[in-house]
Design an enzyme around this catalytic site. Structure first.
Site, PDB file in Angstrom:
ATOM      1  N   GLY A  15      37.458 -50.228  26.998  1.00 11.69           N
ATOM      2  CA  GLY A  15      38.177 -50.067  27.547  1.00 11.69           C
ATOM      3  C   GLY A  15      37.884 -50.715  28.939  1.00 11.69           C
ATOM      4  N   GLY A  80      46.257 -49.388  16.563  1.00 11.35           N
ATOM      5  CA  GLY A  80      46.707 -48.822  15.981  1.00 11.35           C
ATOM      6  C   GLY A  80      46.334 -47.833  14.594  1.00 11.35           C
ATOM      7  N   ASP A 239      48.255 -52.466  20.776  1.00 11.31           N
ATOM      8  CA  ASP A 239      47.208 -53.735  21.543  1.00 11.31           C
ATOM      9  C   ASP A 239      47.558 -55.032  21.064  1.00 11.31           C
ATOM     10  OD1 ASP A 239      46.048 -54.000  19.209  1.00 11.31           O
ATOM     11  OD2 ASP A 239      44.175 -53.196  20.279  1.00 11.31           O
ATOM     12  N   THR A 240      48.603 -55.174  19.881  1.00 15.08           N
ATOM     13  CA  THR A 240      48.598 -56.511  19.172  1.00 15.08           C
ATOM     14  C   THR A 240      49.875 -57.070  19.451  1.00 15.08           C
ATOM     15  OG1 THR A 240      47.520 -56.535  17.373  1.00 15.08           O
ATOM     16  CG2 THR A 240      48.538 -57.798  17.026  1.00 15.08           C
ATOM     17  N   THR A 262      38.518 -57.112  17.593  1.00 14.47           N
ATOM     18  CA  THR A 262      37.738 -56.603  16.577  1.00 14.47           C
ATOM     19  C   THR A 262      38.296 -56.198  15.211  1.00 14.47           C
ATOM     20  OG1 THR A 262      36.823 -54.421  18.346  1.00 14.47           O
ATOM     21  CG2 THR A 262      36.845 -53.823  15.985  1.00 14.47           C
TER      22      THR A 262
END
Length: 494
Positions: A15, A80, A239-240, A262
């Site tokens: 992070g 997610g 995040d996407t 990832t």
């Protein structure tokens, strides 16, 4: 006038706290804190260390305020599907959040599909089947620990972390959309589906759109850091969703993206969900995007394969960097070994090199792979998989893609970019690297009326960050064309 924002960008392995300064149509980024993240084994289960993550957020906040004392906003994005449960009334964490790679979800799949078939579930939610989806996690959790669901509220992971800073207990839409529990038309919870699963309705919080003001920093944190009530903003907190918001997309013509980390998420932006037989077979998923868009994409196990390979070698006492792995692959024979990157045996943490050898042996390719062959198999297989999926995406959407925009940490891997261009026979436009944090920061600016809309935000991206183009090379493109049928047969192997 310069405005400063703080983005917390949490991935499955690390992070960061990144300050973004927006001035005169350009964005500059400064990383002020970085910390490790990953699965925590408790007994037989994998969890996330939520209290440790909250401590890291506070550390990052302190560093950010020293760097930029006048922060205009704070927002969090994460991976997610994961969630935390809190007790209503006192807000107490009920149990450490489960990690999506915990194997209990595999056991939950048959039980869920007795209540609703996989096909009907796709037609209702438009979400690609993956056993790690929240729907299977909640079914397993409820079966093992029903007491956790009494007088409880669920918060998706970024909302759970924001809650610790003072945000309202709401679920941001892009993150909630990964749960496999939303109606993609109404963009709200599918209450009938929730009832069929036997889950309490009051478990699920109100859903808010990305770009929503979600509260302010707690008084305790204001006092601790000597700051004011900084707004906490719900951005594209998956995040996407933030990464796609930062794609420097062309303003005209068809365009596709690959958010490469990832996980590798390959798809296109659409105004409405698509739940056809072809999209289900793909499989392609319909996840929420910013500004009322749908991220029509497919999930691919991306850098995870490299990360687990490197971790396995490190645990055996061999420290091999990612750049050294890239060089190993450059020196190895191309396409000697191929794997299905999304094969289920590659999902859990474990000895990835041995799993790749076992896969090659099981599929008749031989299992005596040296280190270079293992890494090269990952590179070639990812490139071929990306190529197959962008071709499929174009057919489903009747689109003519001339280039592929790749964003995220994966763009630092020059070999992967080269081979993707070769296999897809498209121009690869690589960058920005920090797409997720960039999208997070720009959505904060939109929420606070510093930018008018997403189109303007993408112009800021184009003006602020350099990109690199990779052109397909005839010799490797021909090699991949020859191997494509063999690769497609491997994808059909169960």
């Amino acid at each position: 006038m310069k405005k400063s924002f703080l983005a917390f960008d949490l991935g499955a392995s690390s992070g960061r706290a990144i300050v973004g300064d927006l001035a005169e149509g350009r964005l500059t980024l400064t990383e002020v804190h970085r910390f490790a993240n990953g699965p925590l084994r408790v007994g037989e289960a994998f969890h996330w260390d939520y209290p440790a993550l909250v401590r890291e957020l506070k550390t990052g906040l302190g560093k950010a305020l020293k760097f930029a004392p006048e922060l205009s906003g704070i927002a969090i994005d994460t991976w997610g599907v994961d969630y935390a449960l809190f007790r209503r009334g006192n807000g107490e964490l009920i149990r450490l959040p489960y990690h999506y790679r915990d194997e209990r979800t595999e056991r939950a799949v048959p039980g869920v599909h007795k209540l609703i078939s996989q096909h009907e579930l796709y037609r209702r939610t438009g979400i690609q089947f993956m056993s790690l989806n929240t729907i299977y996690q909640l079914y397993a959790h409820n079966a093992e620990h029903p007491e956790d669901f009494q007088n409880a509220m669920l918060l998706p992971m970024p909302d759970a972390l924001a809650f610790a800073l003072g945000a309202e207990p709401t679920a941001e839409y892009t993150e909630a959309s990964t749960s496999n529990l939303l109606n993609p038309e109404t963009r709200d919870w599918d209450w009938e589906l929730i009832d069929r699963l036997g889950l309490p309705r009051d478990l699920f919080p109100r859903i808010v759109k990305p770009g929503t003001l979600g509260g302010v920093l707690t008084r305790e944190l204001q006092s601790e850091f000597g700051c004011g009530p900084i707004p906490l903003i719900k951005v594209g907190s998956h995040d996407t969703a933030s990464a796609v918001a930062a794609v420097p997309a062309p303003e005209q013509g068809d365009w596709a993206y690959l958010s490469c980390g990832t996980w590798a998420l390959l798809g296109a932006e659409r105004p409405q969900p698509l739940r056809s037989a072809e999209s289900e077979a793909g499989p392609f998923t319909n996840e929420g995007g910013v500004e009322n868009t749908i991220r029509f994409l497919t999930n691919i196990m991306g850098s995870w394969l490299f990360q687990e390979t490197r971790r396995t070698w490190r645990e055996s006492g061999r420290e091999i960097s990612f750049s050294e792995m890239e060089q190993l692959a450059r020196d190895a024979e191309p396409c000697r070994y191929l794997v299905n990157p999304n094969a289920p045996e590659f999902l859990p943490p474990g000895d990835m090199p041995q799993r790749i050898r076992d896969y090659c042996a099981r599929t008749g390719q031989g299992g005596k792979l040296d280190d270079a062959a293992v890494v090269r198999a990952i590179y070639d297989s990812l490139a071929l998989y990306f190529a197959a999926k962008i071709q499929e995406l174009g057919k489903i959407l009747d689109a003519d893609y001339r280039s592929l925009n790749i964003v995220g940490g994966g763009v630092k891997d020059g070999l992967l970019m080269e081979l993707t261009a070769d296999a897809a026979e498209l121009t690869v436009v690589a960058g920005p690297v920090e797409a997720t944090a960039t999208g997070n920061l720009l959505m904060q600016a939109i929420a606070l009326k510093q930018l008018p809309d997403l189109a303007t935000a993408r112009r800021v991206v184009r003006d602020s960050f350099a990109v690199r183009e990779y052109q397909p090379r005839a010799e490797m493109s021909e090699r991949y064309r020859r191997e494509s049928e063999r690769f497609r047969k491997l994808l059909a192997v169960r």
